[in-house]
Design a protein around this motif. Structure first.
Motif, PDB file in Angstrom:
ATOM      1  N   ALA A  21       0.832  -1.205   0.000  1.00  0.00           N
ATOM      2  CA  ALA A  21       0.000   0.000   0.000  1.00  0.00           C
ATOM      3  C   ALA A  21       0.868   1.257   0.000  1.00  0.00           C
ATOM      4  O   ALA A  21       0.574   2.231  -0.714  1.00  0.00           O
ATOM      5  CB  ALA A  21      -0.928  -0.004   1.206  1.00  0.00           C
ATOM      6  N   GLU A  24       2.299   2.061  -3.386  1.00  0.00           N
ATOM      7  CA  GLU A  24       1.296   2.723  -4.224  1.00  0.00           C
ATOM      8  C   GLU A  24       1.168   4.195  -3.842  1.00  0.00           C
ATOM      9  O   GLU A  24       1.035   5.055  -4.712  1.00  0.00           O
ATOM     10  CB  GLU A  24      -0.057   2.021  -4.107  1.00  0.00           C
ATOM     11  CG  GLU A  24      -1.150   2.650  -4.940  1.00  0.00           C
ATOM     12  CD  GLU A  24      -0.847   2.734  -6.434  1.00  0.00           C
ATOM     13  OE1 GLU A  24      -1.310   3.704  -7.075  1.00  0.00           O
ATOM     14  OE2 GLU A  24      -0.151   1.840  -6.980  1.00  0.00           O
ATOM     15  N   LYS A  81      -7.400  10.015   0.680  1.00  0.00           N
ATOM     16  CA  LYS A  81      -8.056   8.817   0.143  1.00  0.00           C
ATOM     17  C   LYS A  81      -7.249   7.574   0.470  1.00  0.00           C
ATOM     18  O   LYS A  81      -7.795   6.555   0.898  1.00  0.00           O
ATOM     19  CB  LYS A  81      -8.268   8.925  -1.363  1.00  0.00           C
ATOM     20  CG  LYS A  81      -8.937   7.664  -1.938  1.00  0.00           C
ATOM     21  CD  LYS A  81      -9.217   7.743  -3.391  1.00  0.00           C
ATOM     22  CE  LYS A  81      -9.906   6.545  -3.975  1.00  0.00           C
ATOM     23  NZ  LYS A  81      -9.864   5.294  -3.265  1.00  0.00           N
ATOM     24  N   TRP A  82      -5.935   7.664   0.277  1.00  0.00           N
ATOM     25  CA  TRP A  82      -5.084   6.517   0.568  1.00  0.00           C
ATOM     26  C   TRP A  82      -5.225   6.114   2.042  1.00  0.00           C
ATOM     27  O   TRP A  82      -5.374   4.936   2.352  1.00  0.00           O
ATOM     28  CB  TRP A  82      -3.618   6.837   0.243  1.00  0.00           C
ATOM     29  CG  TRP A  82      -2.736   5.676   0.535  1.00  0.00           C
ATOM     30  CD1 TRP A  82      -2.394   4.673  -0.319  1.00  0.00           C
ATOM     31  CD2 TRP A  82      -2.123   5.378   1.786  1.00  0.00           C
ATOM     32  NE1 TRP A  82      -1.606   3.753   0.328  1.00  0.00           N
ATOM     33  CE2 TRP A  82      -1.421   4.178   1.621  1.00  0.00           C
ATOM     34  CE3 TRP A  82      -2.093   6.002   3.019  1.00  0.00           C
ATOM     35  CZ2 TRP A  82      -0.700   3.582   2.654  1.00  0.00           C
ATOM     36  CZ3 TRP A  82      -1.382   5.409   4.057  1.00  0.00           C
ATOM     37  CH2 TRP A  82      -0.696   4.214   3.859  1.00  0.00           C
ATOM     38  N   ALA A  84      -7.730   6.688   4.125  1.00  0.00           N
ATOM     39  CA  ALA A  84      -9.063   6.119   4.369  1.00  0.00           C
ATOM     40  C   ALA A  84      -9.126   4.669   3.912  1.00  0.00           C
ATOM     41  O   ALA A  84      -9.747   3.824   4.563  1.00  0.00           O
ATOM     42  CB  ALA A  84     -10.128   6.954   3.665  1.00  0.00           C
ATOM     43  N   ASP A  85      -8.459   4.365   2.798  1.00  0.00           N
ATOM     44  CA  ASP A  85      -8.482   3.007   2.243  1.00  0.00           C
ATOM     45  C   ASP A  85      -7.549   2.034   2.970  1.00  0.00           C
ATOM     46  O   ASP A  85      -7.716   0.818   2.844  1.00  0.00           O
ATOM     47  CB  ASP A  85      -8.088   3.031   0.763  1.00  0.00           C
ATOM     48  CG  ASP A  85      -9.115   3.704  -0.115  1.00  0.00           C
ATOM     49  OD1 ASP A  85     -10.258   3.923   0.339  1.00  0.00           O
ATOM     50  OD2 ASP A  85      -8.766   4.044  -1.272  1.00  0.00           O
ATOM     51  N   ASN A  86      -6.545   2.548   3.694  1.00  0.00           N
ATOM     52  CA  ASN A  86      -5.497   1.683   4.232  1.00  0.00           C
ATOM     53  C   ASN A  86      -5.232   1.817   5.726  1.00  0.00           C
ATOM     54  O   ASN A  86      -4.308   1.188   6.247  1.00  0.00           O
ATOM     55  CB  ASN A  86      -4.191   1.935   3.469  1.00  0.00           C
ATOM     56  CG  ASN A  86      -4.301   1.527   2.028  1.00  0.00           C
ATOM     57  OD1 ASN A  86      -4.263   0.340   1.708  1.00  0.00           O
ATOM     58  ND2 ASN A  86      -4.472   2.491   1.149  1.00  0.00           N
ATOM     59  N   GLU A  88      -6.461   0.582   8.330  1.00  0.00           N
ATOM     60  CA  GLU A  88      -6.486  -0.648   9.123  1.00  0.00           C
ATOM     61  C   GLU A  88      -5.160  -1.413   9.091  1.00  0.00           C
ATOM     62  O   GLU A  88      -4.942  -2.299   9.907  1.00  0.00           O
ATOM     63  CB  GLU A  88      -7.624  -1.570   8.666  1.00  0.00           C
ATOM     64  CG  GLU A  88      -7.360  -2.312   7.368  1.00  0.00           C
ATOM     65  CD  GLU A  88      -7.567  -1.490   6.081  1.00  0.00           C
ATOM     66  OE1 GLU A  88      -7.259  -2.019   5.003  1.00  0.00           O
ATOM     67  OE2 GLU A  88      -8.024  -0.336   6.172  1.00  0.00           O
TER      68      GLU A  88
END
Length: 118
Positions: A21, A24, A81-82, A84-86, A88
């Motif tokens: 992640a 990216e 955004k990154w 929020a998506d990662n 966890e």
């Protein structure tokens, strides 16, 4: 130029996912944030380090044109955004990324072109 050294910690058992992640994220920052001069991520090497860092530590070295460029990165669409998506994948405190951050004003030094990489 403003520089920052930050440390994050990936969640237990999530190292590979976290590294993927983060790779990216680096690509997105490089592509969409021209005022980011340097964005280098490292995983810790415990053996030989004094004091030894936690094995799940991730170290960021970043540099931006100025404080506004850093703030634009931190609050901008790529990073938010990154995250929020990662989120966890990383250690949190009250549902927010747990991070240590230290700003620095570079007064000397260099980066050799062969060290820059892609």
């Amino acid at each position: 130029m403003i520089c920052i050294l930050t440390k994050w910690w990936h969640a237990e058992g999530r190292r590979e996912e976290a590294v993927t992640a983060l790779e990216e994220l680096v690509l997105q920052v490089k592509k969409y944030e021209p005022d980011t001069s340097m964005y280098c991520l490292h995983t810790s090497i415990v053996d030989g380090s004094k004091p030894p860092p936690p094995a799940n530590e991730v170290i960021f070295l970043g540099a931006w044109k100025d404080r506004k460029a850093f703030d634009d990165h931190r609050t901008g669409p790529v990073f938010t955004k990154w995250l929020a998506d990662n989120l966890e994948l990383f250690v949190q405190n009250d549902g927010r990324l747990y991070v240590s951050a230290e700003f620095a004003d570079r007064f000397a030094g260099f980066v050799r072109s062969e060290a820059i990489g892609s």
